[in-house]
Design a protein around this motif. Structure first.
Motif, PDB file in Angstrom:
ATOM      1  N   GLY A   1      36.800  29.021  47.503  1.00 56.59           N
ATOM      2  CA  GLY A   1      37.601  30.224  47.291  1.00 56.59           C
ATOM      3  C   GLY A   1      37.465  31.198  48.445  1.00 56.59           C
ATOM      4  N   THR A   2      37.264  32.465  48.124  1.00 54.98           N
ATOM      5  CA  THR A   2      37.171  33.505  49.159  1.00 54.98           C
ATOM      6  C   THR A   2      35.754  33.628  49.717  1.00 54.98           C
ATOM      7  N   GLY A   3      34.895  32.670  49.407  1.00 53.56           N
ATOM      8  CA  GLY A   3      33.560  32.655  50.020  1.00 53.56           C
ATOM      9  C   GLY A   3      32.534  33.513  49.302  1.00 53.56           C
TER      10      GLY A   3
ATOM     11  N   GLU B   1      45.014  30.324  51.711  1.00 56.94           N
ATOM     12  CA  GLU B   1      44.861  31.790  51.700  1.00 56.94           C
ATOM     13  C   GLU B   1      43.477  32.197  51.184  1.00 56.94           C
ATOM     14  N   MET B   2      42.914  31.405  50.276  1.00 56.73           N
ATOM     15  CA  MET B   2      41.553  31.689  49.794  1.00 56.73           C
ATOM     16  C   MET B   2      40.557  31.424  50.930  1.00 56.73           C
ATOM     17  N   ILE B   3      40.728  30.327  51.623  1.00 55.47           N
ATOM     18  CA  ILE B   3      39.809  29.986  52.733  1.00 55.47           C
ATOM     19  C   ILE B   3      39.903  31.027  53.849  1.00 55.47           C
TER      20      ILE B   3
ATOM     21  N   LYS C   1      36.724  32.900  55.496  1.00 54.78           N
ATOM     22  CA  LYS C   1      36.373  32.871  56.931  1.00 54.78           C
ATOM     23  C   LYS C   1      36.068  34.262  57.468  1.00 54.78           C
ATOM     24  N   LEU C   2      36.661  35.283  56.854  1.00 55.59           N
ATOM     25  CA  LEU C   2      36.374  36.647  57.291  1.00 55.59           C
ATOM     26  C   LEU C   2      34.953  37.068  56.906  1.00 55.59           C
TER      27      LEU C   2
ATOM     28  N   THR D   1      28.929  32.388  60.329  1.00 59.00           N
ATOM     29  CA  THR D   1      27.835  31.587  60.888  1.00 59.00           C
ATOM     30  C   THR D   1      28.352  30.176  61.194  1.00 59.00           C
ATOM     31  N   PRO D   2      27.810  29.560  62.262  1.00 57.37           N
ATOM     32  CA  PRO D   2      28.347  28.257  62.688  1.00 57.37           C
ATOM     33  C   PRO D   2      27.965  27.103  61.769  1.00 57.37           C
ATOM     34  N   ASN D   3      27.118  27.347  60.770  1.00 55.81           N
ATOM     35  CA  ASN D   3      26.684  26.237  59.906  1.00 55.81           C
ATOM     36  C   ASN D   3      27.644  25.977  58.745  1.00 55.81           C
ATOM     37  N   VAL D   4      28.799  26.671  58.715  1.00 54.31           N
ATOM     38  CA  VAL D   4      29.772  26.429  57.640  1.00 54.31           C
ATOM     39  C   VAL D   4      31.027  25.785  58.233  1.00 54.31           C
ATOM     40  N   HIS D   5      31.375  24.639  57.670  1.00 54.53           N
ATOM     41  CA  HIS D   5      32.587  23.930  58.089  1.00 54.53           C
ATOM     42  C   HIS D   5      33.591  24.036  56.945  1.00 54.53           C
ATOM     43  N   PHE D   6      34.677  24.778  57.166  1.00 59.60           N
ATOM     44  CA  PHE D   6      35.694  24.954  56.118  1.00 59.60           C
ATOM     45  C   PHE D   6      36.727  23.833  56.192  1.00 59.60           C
TER      46      PHE D   6
END
Ligand SMILES: C[S@@+](CC[C@H](N)C(=O)[O-])C[C@H]1O[C@@H](n2cnc3c(N)ncnc32)[C@H](O)[C@@H]1O
Length: 209
Positions: free
Chosen positions: A47-49, A70-72, A76-77, A81-86
């Motif tokens: 979702g929106t993280g 749109e949720m992703i 992302k905002l 951090t670079p350890n998350v791959h969406f």
């Protein structure tokens, strides 16, 4: 309105509208995973993280998957951090979005949108390591029996989403069928008032080695 269209609109207010279920689940995920070690995590329906930030602070790698671009975008905002791959993906399709096995997979308020749990647990059996965990937290089926559904309002009237009811035994029996045992079962109540119907059902499963 299909689920992806609904979340496209809901994404505008998902983080800001009053939403007791969202807020209580944020408590559940922290409490339930507090003592669970994990370096790799597959977050399904990120979702929106809301939870991605917390998961990313504990894990070396997160694959955060969602159907709704749109949720992703909102997520992302929050998470830089670079350890998350969406990944934008539909979990009803093939899971070709991962290359490793995870210590933990999480589902927060997602499975009410999925009619059939069996194909999901079948894929989890491949995606999660032996002794790894699956965290699930959903609107409690007792709430669903009483008529509660995911809903939002962006100013033009309340929109109700199509949802499926999974009984407690649907989760536990399907998990067991695909090699997972239950290690935690919890219920969360509004204002911790246990005279009312619980709002959330939280389950933690472990893959049997
Ligand atoms: C209620 S939101 C929960 C978001 C987040 N996990 C949280 O707790 O705030 C449900 C999310 O599941 C996603 N979702 C629903 N069906 C999906 C599917 N088939 N594949 C992937 N994501 C899905 C939606 O796009 C939405 O972002």
């Amino acid at each position: 309105m299909n689920i992806q269209s609904a979340y496209k609109y809901w994404s505008q207010v998902y983080d800001t509208n009053e939403n007791k279920t969202r807020d209580l689940e944020a408590v559940s995920v922290i409490e339930t995973l507090n003592n669970i070690p994990f370096n790799t995590c597959l977050e399904i329906g990120c979702g929106t993280g809301k939870n991605t930030v917390c998961l990313a602070s504990k894990a070396q790698h997160i694959t955060a998957v969602d159907l709704t671009p749109e949720m992703i975008e909102k997520a992302k905002l929050k998470v830089q951090t670079p350890n998350v791959h969406f990944v934008i993906a539909d979990i009803l399709e093939d899971w070709n979005f991962y290359t490793l096995q995870y210590d933990l997979a999480t589902f927060s308020l997602v499975l009410e949108h999925i009619e059939n749990l069996a194909p999901i647990f079948e894929k989890l059996n491949l995606a999660v390591k032996e002794n790894g965990y699956v965290y699930i937290s959903e609107l409690h089926p007792f709430k669903q029996y009483a008529g509660s559904k995911a809903r939002f309002d962006i100013g033009n009237g309340e929109q109700l989403l199509d949802c499926f009811t999974h009984h407690v035994s649907d989760f536990t029996n399907t998990a067991s069928q695909y090699g997972f045992k239950i290690v935690v079962i919890k219920e969360y109540f509004d204002d911790n008032d246990k005279t009312n119907i619980p709002r959330l059902l939280t389950l933690l499963f472990q893959k049997i080695a």
